[in-house]
Design an enzyme around this catalytic site. Structure first.
Site, PDB file in Angstrom:
ATOM      1  N   GLY A 110       0.827  -1.200   0.000  1.00 54.98           N
ATOM      2  CA  GLY A 110       0.000   0.000   0.000  1.00 54.98           C
ATOM      3  C   GLY A 110       0.859   1.247   0.000  1.00 54.98           C
ATOM      4  O   GLY A 110       2.021   1.211   0.435  1.00 54.98           O
ATOM      5  N   GLN A 119       2.898  10.062   1.470  1.00 56.30           N
ATOM      6  CA  GLN A 119       4.223   9.424   1.490  1.00 56.30           C
ATOM      7  C   GLN A 119       5.101   9.866   0.329  1.00 56.30           C
ATOM      8  O   GLN A 119       6.320   9.667   0.368  1.00 56.30           O
ATOM      9  CB  GLN A 119       4.077   7.893   1.470  1.00 56.30           C
ATOM     10  CG  GLN A 119       3.480   7.332   2.747  1.00 56.30           C
ATOM     11  CD  GLN A 119       3.409   5.818   2.691  1.00 56.30           C
ATOM     12  OE1 GLN A 119       2.476   5.263   2.133  1.00 56.30           O
ATOM     13  NE2 GLN A 119       4.413   5.164   3.245  1.00 56.30           N
ATOM     14  N   CYS A 159       5.842  -0.098   7.355  1.00 60.04           N
ATOM     15  CA  CYS A 159       5.491   1.053   6.527  1.00 60.04           C
ATOM     16  C   CYS A 159       6.714   1.438   5.699  1.00 60.04           C
ATOM     17  O   CYS A 159       7.835   1.456   6.216  1.00 60.04           O
ATOM     18  CB  CYS A 159       5.085   2.223   7.421  1.00 60.04           C
ATOM     19  SG  CYS A 159       4.656   3.715   6.518  1.00 60.04           S
ATOM     20  N   LEU A 160       6.486   1.752   4.425  1.00 62.76           N
ATOM     21  CA  LEU A 160       7.589   2.140   3.543  1.00 62.76           C
ATOM     22  C   LEU A 160       8.293   3.393   4.049  1.00 62.76           C
ATOM     23  O   LEU A 160       9.453   3.635   3.713  1.00 62.76           O
ATOM     24  CB  LEU A 160       7.065   2.373   2.119  1.00 62.76           C
ATOM     25  CG  LEU A 160       6.507   1.130   1.406  1.00 62.76           C
ATOM     26  CD1 LEU A 160       5.798   1.538   0.116  1.00 62.76           C
ATOM     27  CD2 LEU A 160       7.609   0.123   1.133  1.00 62.76           C
ATOM     28  N   HIS A 203      -4.315   1.032   7.639  1.00 61.34           N
ATOM     29  CA  HIS A 203      -2.998   1.665   7.682  1.00 61.34           C
ATOM     30  C   HIS A 203      -2.913   2.841   6.710  1.00 61.34           C
ATOM     31  O   HIS A 203      -2.476   3.937   7.073  1.00 61.34           O
ATOM     32  CB  HIS A 203      -1.940   0.601   7.343  1.00 61.34           C
ATOM     33  CG  HIS A 203      -0.541   1.112   7.280  1.00 61.34           C
ATOM     34  ND1 HIS A 203       0.419   0.756   8.197  1.00 61.34           N
ATOM     35  CD2 HIS A 203       0.076   1.948   6.398  1.00 61.34           C
ATOM     36  CE1 HIS A 203       1.548   1.370   7.893  1.00 61.34           C
ATOM     37  NE2 HIS A 203       1.377   2.084   6.803  1.00 61.34           N
ATOM     38  N   GLU A 204      -3.372   2.604   5.459  1.00 57.35           N
ATOM     39  CA  GLU A 204      -3.258   3.662   4.442  1.00 57.35           C
ATOM     40  C   GLU A 204      -4.205   4.822   4.733  1.00 57.35           C
ATOM     41  O   GLU A 204      -3.853   5.987   4.528  1.00 57.35           O
ATOM     42  CB  GLU A 204      -3.517   3.098   3.042  1.00 57.35           C
ATOM     43  CG  GLU A 204      -2.551   2.007   2.598  1.00 57.35           C
ATOM     44  CD  GLU A 204      -1.077   2.356   2.766  1.00 57.35           C
ATOM     45  OE1 GLU A 204      -0.718   3.535   2.656  1.00 57.35           O
ATOM     46  OE2 GLU A 204      -0.295   1.423   3.036  1.00 57.35           O
ATOM     47  N   HIS A 247      -2.810   7.173   7.191  1.00 58.61           N
ATOM     48  CA  HIS A 247      -1.844   8.120   6.615  1.00 58.61           C
ATOM     49  C   HIS A 247      -2.534   9.432   6.215  1.00 58.61           C
ATOM     50  O   HIS A 247      -1.939  10.502   6.311  1.00 58.61           O
ATOM     51  CB  HIS A 247      -1.181   7.525   5.364  1.00 58.61           C
ATOM     52  CG  HIS A 247       0.045   6.712   5.641  1.00 58.61           C
ATOM     53  ND1 HIS A 247       1.145   7.211   6.292  1.00 58.61           N
ATOM     54  CD2 HIS A 247       0.355   5.426   5.331  1.00 58.61           C
ATOM     55  CE1 HIS A 247       2.086   6.266   6.376  1.00 58.61           C
ATOM     56  NE2 HIS A 247       1.628   5.171   5.807  1.00 58.61           N
TER      57      HIS A 247
END
Ligand code: NI
Length: 158
Positions: free
Chosen positions: A46, A51, A88-89, A130-131, A134
């Site tokens: 995701g 981000q 997370c990226l 999660h997304e 953000h």
């Protein structure tokens, strides 16, 4: 299409509330196409627009069948609970233990502004939560129980 740089959680952009998308135009389509390429390149499941430094309500979620484009998404139903590792990226190399609903249903717009609903269980439900977090400027490290050690992570991956 072009790769966009993924910001780390030290960047202030990751801690801001994102604005709704109002123009479903070529600029949005370019952002989505770039995010697709960036997500594919990263190996993640995701990616949220903040981000890559864009404070708009846009996320991508790979549900295992395809990469969903979710514009102005909201979670409209959840069920059950799961507890497991989450990464997370924007927080490379770390994983935390996070409680999430086992199931989540999302209402969102597609790249042309049409509303639709989609849902998922397990990793997909986790990814939706999660997304979407953000978009509120919330990184999982704010809602996790604790970080996982390398040993614990290895057990989860067995
Ligand atoms: Ni993330």
């Amino acid at each position: 299409m072009a790769l966009r740089r993924i910001l780390s959680d030290k960047n202030p952009a990751l801690h801001k509330v994102c604005k709704p998308v109002v123009d479903f135009d070529a600029k949005l389509h370019k952002l989505l196409d770039d995010m697709h390429e960036t997500l594919l390149d990263s190996g993640g499941v995701g990616l949220a627009a903040p981000q890559v430094g864009i404070l708009r309500r846009v996320v991508l979620v790979d549900n295992g069948e395809k990469v969903l484009e979710l514009i102005n998404p909201t979670i409209i139903a959840t069920d059950g609970q799961q507890e497991g590792p989450e990464g997370c990226l924007s927080v490379p190399g770390k994983y935390g233990l996070v409680k999430r609903p086992y199931y989540a249903k999302v209402r969102a717009q597609d790249r042309n502004g049409n509303w639709f609903e989609t849902d998922g269980e397990e990793l997909t439900a986790r990814c939706f939560c999660h997304e979407l977090d953000h978009l509120e400027g919330i990184i999982y490290t704010k809602v996790m129980e604790r970080l996982l050690t390398d040993e614990e992570l290895a057990e989860y991956c067995e």
